[in-house]
Each structure stands twice: as C-alpha cells, then as structure tokens.
Design an enzyme around this catalytic site. Structure first.
Site, PDB file in Angstrom:
ATOM      1  N   LYS A  88      49.100  41.492  36.335  1.00  0.00           N
ATOM      2  CA  LYS A  88      48.227  41.750  37.482  1.00  0.00           C
ATOM      3  C   LYS A  88      48.743  41.053  38.749  1.00  0.00           C
ATOM      4  CE  LYS A  88      44.138  42.250  34.456  1.00  0.00           C
ATOM      5  NZ  LYS A  88      43.600  43.601  34.720  1.00  0.00           N
ATOM      6  N   THR A 123      39.069  49.079  37.129  1.00  0.00           N
ATOM      7  CA  THR A 123      37.759  49.582  37.537  1.00  0.00           C
ATOM      8  C   THR A 123      37.215  48.712  38.670  1.00  0.00           C
ATOM      9  OG1 THR A 123      36.858  48.349  35.661  1.00  0.00           O
ATOM     10  CG2 THR A 123      37.060  50.732  35.406  1.00  0.00           C
ATOM     11  N   HIS A 128      43.410  51.918  25.996  1.00  0.00           N
ATOM     12  CA  HIS A 128      43.174  51.192  27.245  1.00  0.00           C
ATOM     13  C   HIS A 128      44.347  50.339  27.689  1.00  0.00           C
ATOM     14  CE1 HIS A 128      38.779  51.939  27.580  1.00  0.00           C
ATOM     15  NE2 HIS A 128      38.874  52.026  26.256  1.00  0.00           N
ATOM     16  N   LYS A 167      39.668  39.482  38.857  1.00  0.00           N
ATOM     17  CA  LYS A 167      40.014  40.156  37.604  1.00  0.00           C
ATOM     18  C   LYS A 167      40.581  39.115  36.660  1.00  0.00           C
ATOM     19  CE  LYS A 167      42.949  42.705  40.099  1.00  0.00           C
ATOM     20  NZ  LYS A 167      42.676  44.063  39.715  1.00  0.00           N
ATOM     21  N   ARG A 168      40.789  39.485  35.366  1.00  0.00           N
ATOM     22  CA  ARG A 168      41.423  38.552  34.452  1.00  0.00           C
ATOM     23  C   ARG A 168      42.758  38.067  35.034  1.00  0.00           C
ATOM     24  NH1 ARG A 168      39.016  37.850  29.219  1.00  0.00           N
ATOM     25  NH2 ARG A 168      40.844  36.564  28.843  1.00  0.00           N
ATOM     26  N   LYS A 186      35.016  49.531  42.200  1.00  0.00           N
ATOM     27  CA  LYS A 186      33.832  48.799  42.661  1.00  0.00           C
ATOM     28  C   LYS A 186      34.039  48.310  44.098  1.00  0.00           C
ATOM     29  CE  LYS A 186      33.318  47.515  37.896  1.00  0.00           C
ATOM     30  NZ  LYS A 186      33.771  46.564  36.862  1.00  0.00           N
TER      31      LYS A 186
HETATM   32  C1  26W Z   1      43.389  42.737  20.573  1.00  0.00           C
HETATM   33  C2  26W Z   1      43.270  41.976  21.861  1.00  0.00           C
HETATM   34  C3  26W Z   1      42.912  42.885  22.984  1.00  0.00           C
HETATM   35  C4  26W Z   1      41.615  42.941  23.427  1.00  0.00           C
HETATM   36  C5  26W Z   1      41.266  43.778  24.447  1.00  0.00           C
HETATM   37  C6  26W Z   1      43.875  43.655  23.569  1.00  0.00           C
HETATM   38  C7  26W Z   1      43.536  44.508  24.591  1.00  0.00           C
HETATM   39  C8  26W Z   1      42.233  44.585  25.023  1.00  0.00           C
HETATM   40  C9  26W Z   1      41.830  45.575  26.086  1.00  0.00           C
HETATM   41  C10 26W Z   1      42.520  46.893  25.845  1.00  0.00           C
HETATM   42  C11 26W Z   1      42.064  45.063  27.459  1.00  0.00           C
HETATM   43  C12 26W Z   1      41.310  45.835  28.516  1.00  0.00           C
HETATM   44  O1  26W Z   1      40.205  45.477  28.844  1.00  0.00           O
HETATM   45  N1  26W Z   1      41.937  46.867  29.104  1.00  0.00           N
HETATM   46  C13 26W Z   1      41.458  47.404  30.352  1.00  0.00           C
HETATM   47  O2  26W Z   1      40.598  48.500  30.132  1.00  0.00           O
HETATM   48  C14 26W Z   1      40.018  48.943  31.353  1.00  0.00           C
HETATM   49  C15 26W Z   1      39.032  50.048  31.028  1.00  0.00           C
HETATM   50  O3  26W Z   1      39.698  51.188  30.618  1.00  0.00           O
HETATM   51  C16 26W Z   1      41.093  49.406  32.329  1.00  0.00           C
HETATM   52  O4  26W Z   1      40.481  49.741  33.536  1.00  0.00           O
HETATM   53  C17 26W Z   1      42.116  48.304  32.543  1.00  0.00           C
HETATM   54  O5  26W Z   1      43.186  48.770  33.333  1.00  0.00           O
HETATM   55  C18 26W Z   1      42.631  47.798  31.205  1.00  0.00           C
HETATM   56  O6  26W Z   1      43.485  46.681  31.394  1.00  0.00           O
END
Ligand code: 26W
Length: 817
Positions: A557, A659, A360, A551-552, A663
């Site tokens: 971003k 995503t 992701h 969004k975050r 939406k």
């Molecule tokens: C280990 C810390 C950590 C935790 C969560 C690192 C990274 C994450 C995720 C990978 C972050 C995340 O939510 N990524 C998002 O995933 C969505 C679903 O696929 C995508 O639409 C977003 O672009 C992506 O940033």
C-alpha cells in the site's frame, strides 16, 4: 404449533413513544432508574428500545421468507467488520431525530452516549468491512440473505501508540454485554475434530472424534427504507456437557474445567493478520468450526420445508468470502453423502450449483494452503473428500485436453512440491459455479496470472463484480452536514439509489451550492481538528489541505511513498520558508499485523517524522503530520468526511479493489492514485480531470521487473530522493537511535524495492504539486470535489449486491406486501 393470539404493544416512532420506551427499557431491561443511570445505561436502554422496533420487522420478514419458500443466500465470512449499530439502526428506522429529542427530554445528549458503544470489530480490514456493507445492502434490497461467521470474544486488537510504536491491547468488546444480539442456546450443533474414518454398510463413518458445540447468536440487520431485515448468525464455541461428566466421574474436576476452556478457545479471538497465511492449527479449527455449524444449520432449515434434496440447489446459494470458509465444500458433501446418504454424484452436482467464491487478493503470501498432514490429523474425512474431488477434477481436465503432466501438476488441488499442501483457492474454483474478482483490473489479472490454467479450462466460470460501499453508513451517517446539503439539493433518494447523485452535476457553477459544499466539508474538518486537539494536543488549521492515507499498514500500500513525499515537502519548506505554501495536514491511520515487523517499523517512522516536523517552528502551519491511533470503523467515520485528498497509492497490480477509495471520493475527496484496483473505475466515473493519476501501470510494473529494476540507480540519480532516504538511514528522524531505520533504507535501495516505491517517487511528487496547484484554485477544487460525489453512483454496495443476486446467486427480492 398452535397459533396463540398474543398481543403486543404497537411501538410507535414519535418522540413521546420513544421516551416511554426509554423509561421502560431503562427500568425493566437495564434495571436502573434515572437517578443512578450512567451514560452506558442510557445507551443500553436506548439500544433496547430501538431493537424492539426492529424485531417486529424481523419476524415479518422471516415469516414472508418462509411462506414464499424463497431461495436464500448464505454469505460465509470469517470477518464482519460491523462497527457500531446504534446510529445505523436509527437511520434505517428513520427515527434519528426523534430519538435525539427523546433522549434530550430525559437530559441525555445523544452524541455523547453514542461514543460509549464499542465497535463490533470482528474483522481485519477491507474484506470484513465489505461483508458488513453487503449485509446492509442485502437487507435494503430485500434479498433473503444470512451472514454467517464467528462470534469472537476478542475482536481486532486496540492499537495504542507508545513512544511512536504500535502496542496491541485486547479488544474485549462484550464486557458490558451486547444489546443487539439474541443468544440462541437451543440452536447448537456439534462440530467434530480428529478421529478416523471407517466403512460400514457401504457408508463412510467418521468416528473417535472430539467435539465442541457451536451455539448461535443472532443479530438483526435492518434494511433502509423497507421493512425487510436479515439475520447475521455468529457461532460461539460451547464445551459439551458430556465433557464435564466424564472427567467429573474420574474425580478430576479441575481438568474438566480446563478442558472446557480449551475447547471453547476456538471462538476466542480474531486472527489479526490480513497479509500472510500463518498456517496455525487454531485458525484451521476456526474455519471448520463455523462452516460445519453453518452447513448443518442450512440443511436443517431446508429440510423443514422439503422432504428430499431434489430442490436443494434451487433454494440455497452459498457464497465464500475468500477461501477462509472453503471447508464448507467438503463439509456439505460429507453431510449429504455420509449422513443423508445421497449418491456422491448427486451431492457433487448440488455443490457445483450452490457455491460461489470471491477472491480478494493476488498476493501469493496471502493465498491459503493447508498442510496435508495437519488436515489428515484434524479432518481426516474431509481430506479424503478433497482427494476424491481432486481425482474427479483431474480426470475431467484430461478429458478436456489437459494431458501435459506439468499442467496437471500445476492445477492439482494438492501441491506436491515439498510438504504436500492443499490449495484452498483451487478447491473453491473447482467446486463453484462462479468465481469473481472485486474490480475490473483485479478480475483480469486473476484470470491472466494466478488462475490462468483454470480460466482456460472453465472460461465461463470467471467474472467480475466491482466492490461497493453502503451510502447509509458512509455518507448519511458519517457526514450529516454533507448528507443534509445533498438532500436539499436533490432530495433524499440517493440513500437507496446512489446514481441519483449524478443530479448534483446540474448544480455545476452554482456559487451558492459550491459555498455550501465547502462549508459542509469545513465543518467536518473542524470536527476532526477538535477531536485531534483533544487527543493529541496537535493544533491544525481547518483551512489546510487534509491529505489522508487510512488503511492497513502494508508495504504494497506504500505508506513509505507517502512518507517520502512528506519528507521532501519538509525539506523544500525549510529551503524556502518564505514561498507561498499550500498548508497541509497529512494524516495516517492504520494497524499493522502484530507479527509484521516492517509494517510496525513504518508506523514508528511516521511518528518519528511527525514529531520532528510538528516541532519545527520554521514549518509552523505549513505542514503537520498526524498518525491517528486505533483505526477502525468508527475512527474512519470521523476521519473520512474531513479529507480533501485520498491517498490510494498501491503498486499497480497489488490492491484487489480498495473500498476506502470509494468512501473518500463519496465524501468529496479527490483521489491521488495509481492505476490499481477500483481507482481505475473511479477515474472513469468522476472524469480524468478530477483525479490525480500517477506512476507505473501494472503492465509497466511487469516490464520494469522483467527488464531488471535497479532502485539504487534511481536513488543515485535523484538528489532530492537521495536526501530524504539518507535522512531516514542516518537517524535524522531518530537521533537517539540512529540505526533504527537502516532496514527500511536497504529494503528500498539495496534489497530490490519489491513494491517499486523509488520507481514511482518522482511521478508522485509531481502529482502532489499538481494537487497543490488545484487546491489554490478554490472554485476549481470545489468543482472537482462535487464531481467526485456526483460520480459515485456505481460504487454503492446496492449495485454490487444486485449484480451478485442476478448473475451469481440467482435470487430474487422478497415481496413484503
Ligand atoms: C489468511 C490471512 C488473510 C486474511 C485476510 C489473507 C488475506 C485476507 C484478505 C483477503 C485481505 C483483504 O481484506 N483483502 C481486501 O479485500 C477488499 C475487499 O474486496 C479489497 O477492497 C482490498 O483491495 C483487499 O486487499
């Protein structure tokens, strides 16, 4: 087990039947009568009445899965961002209107009590919400799927804004109980930590460990327009009874209780970071805790109907939602080899057929690696297994022609530079049969850049599944006015076949439909304006262009690019207030990771800029800036239907998919976006005339960085940009603390501007001008908005799940008849 002919009430969906259930559940479930019941009690009673109606379907589905000996999908995710369940369940059961009437008949306004339901916010952002949309789609398609994760006591923190700054408050979402879950104290597995390994009778034993129990809590996931349901099983940590006893025998009661608390901490809270790999020990414990319990549970379920492991990979698919659950791989090998005594090669062959993995993120700082020493201390047996997998893999790689020592070092599961660390993504790739990215561009970059060596070694392993969202929550539930309008125009089937929305195109040029579409959008904007007035006191004009970035908060971003546009627009208005301005309301929402200093500073800046602009009487209605606190699923359901313009402005090559972009487009917002993530595919689906694309492409980003990007030069050459940045630097928006934002200035101008904010500034401003022009042409804007809705078929999570089921999991839908 003997079958006893138990008798049940056949629960009906009529208003009278629901009313009767409400009374029963209030009395016998909640223990209150109508005189003393508070809104929360009514909500609880209503939730139980709805849950009762789901349980019957749940039992039938479970029975069918068992009878048909189906292949099951286990979707492992550290995060499930479910949000509220009540409305969603009503829609799935098709009893929304009946329940509203039943509640009204006992004097309760449903829309009021709905707001008392806390969000299940067991996730950070996109990855967690994707998991929730996928559960909804798996159930709707009748795919036998189980979500597995952690029942955090504390979900994503609540964000408050105090003097313009983010303040985090704990989210104890279980305070009033959770009517949707079924505790399963009989389903508990020990999860071990520490200790050492030894050989005995030709097998490895893991001994001298400490353990905590994982206890299951089950939630029913209803499918839409089907009686099929699925299960979300979340694990909660329970200290072992023995723990008490040993300390109690030594007479140290207090220490015994403390030890219980410490071992139960493992499921206490969600880590609120989606941007960096923090490398905390408790996080590693969480990851192992839930995958160990899950692997034990799926083996137990498999062995209920099979006496050998011969058909294991025909009956089980395990999906890793990013690398967070990747320890499931060595754990499954451990269970098969050490506990069930399968030969290593057989176990490895099963693993290869069973696991698949979704990546992701391309951001290097978010890719997980774990210190070898920490793994050795916490999970010594798993580290041995990882080393064995690595040795076998490197042997295989050299057989395939990887002789170059540098290549071997690059692809090794163990990073040997400096502190030795295990690269979790590499482990996931080596042990999975499929690895996918989440948008076409992301999947391409994944195989070109971060996993290039692996893509050359295993070209067939890599694939793409573009993300999707559930239309049930994101249109039917979030926007009743638009959903009803679409129903009138093309019928209700879009809820389970989103490509049906394409039929809206035949209404092109239909003035009555366009007017009704505008009216639906306007009522959502009025709903939001009303809420915002209640909460912030800011009045905004529902006829303004609602411009949204939700969004975050993260540098990639580029909320800062959006702020620079806002400041530029403000300066321009002050220079020519008499000009005809398109009134705008610019809305921001999003949480910053609690340790991410720059993200928090960006929130502060947005609020300072908002205060300045909103209080400037010259500006008036022409521009309002709002930071909506505590963004989450429920806030999103309120905001997104009110958007005209959707800001998707990440530096090209950084947003895996996005995503929120889907939406917003589904709700008729036009996208202002870079050629990044799924924006590219959205543009193809809605037509390039109905989207505002600007800025450097991902290839141009690479070229610019290679050629030596000089942001200071951009700053010096663009007077308008320079003015905005100087205002930030000199405290124009923070007069009582003039140095507050010097770091933001330097990051952009002097410290490399890693995300190319300044490089895309002028293109962004031009694209915003184009948006203004289009918005003034009311019929043209409406037509584009409708094209956006009509083009969203592909972005249903039903389509995404159908692809996973067919190409990756090889599972079929259950037969319900
Ligand atoms: C280990 C810390 C950590 C935790 C969560 C690192 C990274 C994450 C995720 C990978 C972050 C995340 O939510 N990524 C998002 O995933 C969505 C679903 O696929 C995508 O639409 C977003 O672009 C992506 O940033």
């Amino acid at each position: 087990m003997t079958a006893i002919g138990l008798e049940f009430d056949q629960l009906q969906s009529s208003v009278e039947a629901l009313r009767r259930s409400l009374s029963n559940r209030l009395m016998y479930g909640v223990g209150k009568d109508a005189v003393t019941a508070r809104p929360q009690d009514w909500l609880h009673a209503a939730a139980l009445a709805v849950r009762d109606r789901l349980v019957e379907r749940w039992m039938i589905t479970t029975r069918r899965q068992y009878d048909q000996d189906v292949k099951r999908v286990y979707y492992l995710s550290m995060e499930f961002l479910i949000g509220r369940t009540f409305s969603n369940a009503l829609i799935a059961l098709g009893i929304h209107d009946q329940m509203k009437e039943a509640l009204a008949s006992v004097g309760v306004d449903m829309d009021t009590v709905l707001d008392y339901e806390p969000d299940a916010a067991l996730g950070n952002g996109g990855l967690g919400r994707l998991a929730a949309c996928f559960l909804d789609s798996m159930a709707t398609l009748g795919i036998p799927g189980f979500g597995y994760g952690i029942r955090y006591d504390y979900g994503m923190f609540r964000q408050q804004i105090v003097n313009g700054e983010q303040v985090e408050a704990p989210d104890y979402w279980l305070r009033y109980g959770n009517p949707w879950e079924f505790p399963r104290p009989e389903v508990q597995y020990p999860v071990h930590f520490g200790g050492r390994t030894m050989q005995r009778n030709g097998h490895v034993e893991w001994i001298d460990t400490q353990h905590v129990n994982a206890m299951a809590y089950d939630t029913v996931i209803p499918g839409y327009d089907t009686s099929a349901t699925n299960t979300l099983r979340l694990w909660s940590a329970r200290a072992d009874e023995e723990l008490d006893l040993s300390a109690f025998n030594q007479g140290d009661y207090q220490r015994a209780v403390e030890a219980r608390n410490i071992s139960e901490n493992v499921s206490r809270l969600l880590y609120p970071d989606d941007s960096t790999m923090a490398g905390r020990e408790l996080r590693l414990r969480q990851e192992y805790f839930f995958v160990s319990a899950t692997m034990q549970d799926l083996i137990r379920r498999y062995l209920r109907t099979h006496s050998t492991f011969g058909r294991f990979s025909e009956k089980v698919a395990v999906h890793l939602n990013d690398t967070h659950p990747v320890l499931a791989i060595p754990e499954l090998i451990r269970l098969l080899v050490d506990v069930h005594h399968l030969p290593w090669d057989d176990a490895m062959a099963h693993v290869r057929r069973v696991f698949s993995y979704t990546n992701h993120t391309l951001m290097p700082e978010a890719l997980e690696t774990w210190d070898v020493e920490l793994l050795a201390r916490l999970l010594p047996r798993h580290l041995e297994i990882i080393f064995d997998i690595n040795a076998a893999f490197l042997r295989e790689a050299s057989e395939r022609g990887a002789h170059d020592l540098d290549l071997i070092r690059r692809i090794s599961l163990v990073d040997e530079y400096g502190q030795r660390r295990v690269r979790m993504a590499y482990l996931a790739i080596v042990a999975s049969h499929k690895v996918n990215g989440v948008s076409r561009l992301h999947s391409q970059l994944m195989t070109r850049d971060i996993f290039a060596d692996f893509a050359r070694l295993f070209p067939d392993r890599f694939t793409n599944v573009t993300n999707g969202i559930t239309p049930r929550r994101w249109l039917a539930q979030a926007s009743p006015p638009l959903a009803h309008l679409v129903d009138e125009a093309i019928g209700p089937r879009w809820r389970s076949d989103l490509f049906e929305l394409g039929a809206l195109r035949k209404l092109r040029g239909d003035a009555a439909f366009e007017a009704a579409f505008r009216a639906a959008k306007r009522s959502n904007k009025v709903r939001l304006a009303h809420r915002a007035l209640q909460r912030t006191g800011i009045v905004f004009n529902p006829d303004a262009l609602f411009d949204m970035q939700v969004k975050r908060i993260h540098e990639y971003k580029r909320q800062l690019l959006n702020v620079l546009h806002v400041i530029t627009r403000y300066n321009r208005i002050l220079e020519a207030p008499e000009r005809e301005w398109v009134p705008r309301v610019v809305l921001f929402a999003g949480k910053a990771a609690s340790a991410y200093r720059m993200a928090k500073m960006i929130i502060h800046l947005i609020n300072d800029v908002a205060a300045k602009i909103n209080n400037d009487s010259v500006v008036g209605d022409r521009l309002k800036v709002v930071f909506v606190p505590n963004y989450g699923v429920s806030v999103a359901e309120m905001l997104i239907p009110a958007a005209d313009l959707s800001e998707q402005i990440s530096t090209a090559g950084t947003e895996a998919s996005g995503t929120g972009n889907m939406k917003l487009a589904l709700n008729g917002a036009l996208t202002m976006g870079t050629l990044d993530g799924a924006n590219i595919e959205i543009g193809e689906a809605v037509g390039q005339d109905n989207i505002f694309i600007f800025g450097h492409t991902s290839d141009q980003v690479d070229q610019l960085r290679c050629a030596g990007y000089r942001p200071r030069q951009v700053y010096e050459e663009n007077a308008e940009l320079r003015r905005a940045l100087d205002q930030i630097r000199t405290g124009f928006f923070s007069p009582h603390d003039t140095a507050r934002y010097t770091d933001i200035f330097h990051t952009l101008v002097d410290w490399g501007d890693h995300y190319l904010v300044l490089a895309d500034y002028s293109a962004f401003i031009e694209a915003q001008e184009a948006a203004d022009q289009r918005f003034m042409d009311v019929p043209a804007w409406t037509a584009s908005a409708i094209e956006n809705v009509a083009g969203m078929g592909k972005f249903s999570s039903d389509r995404a799940i159908a692809e996973y089921a067919r190409d990756i999991w090889h599972v079929k839908s259950i037969e319900m008849q």
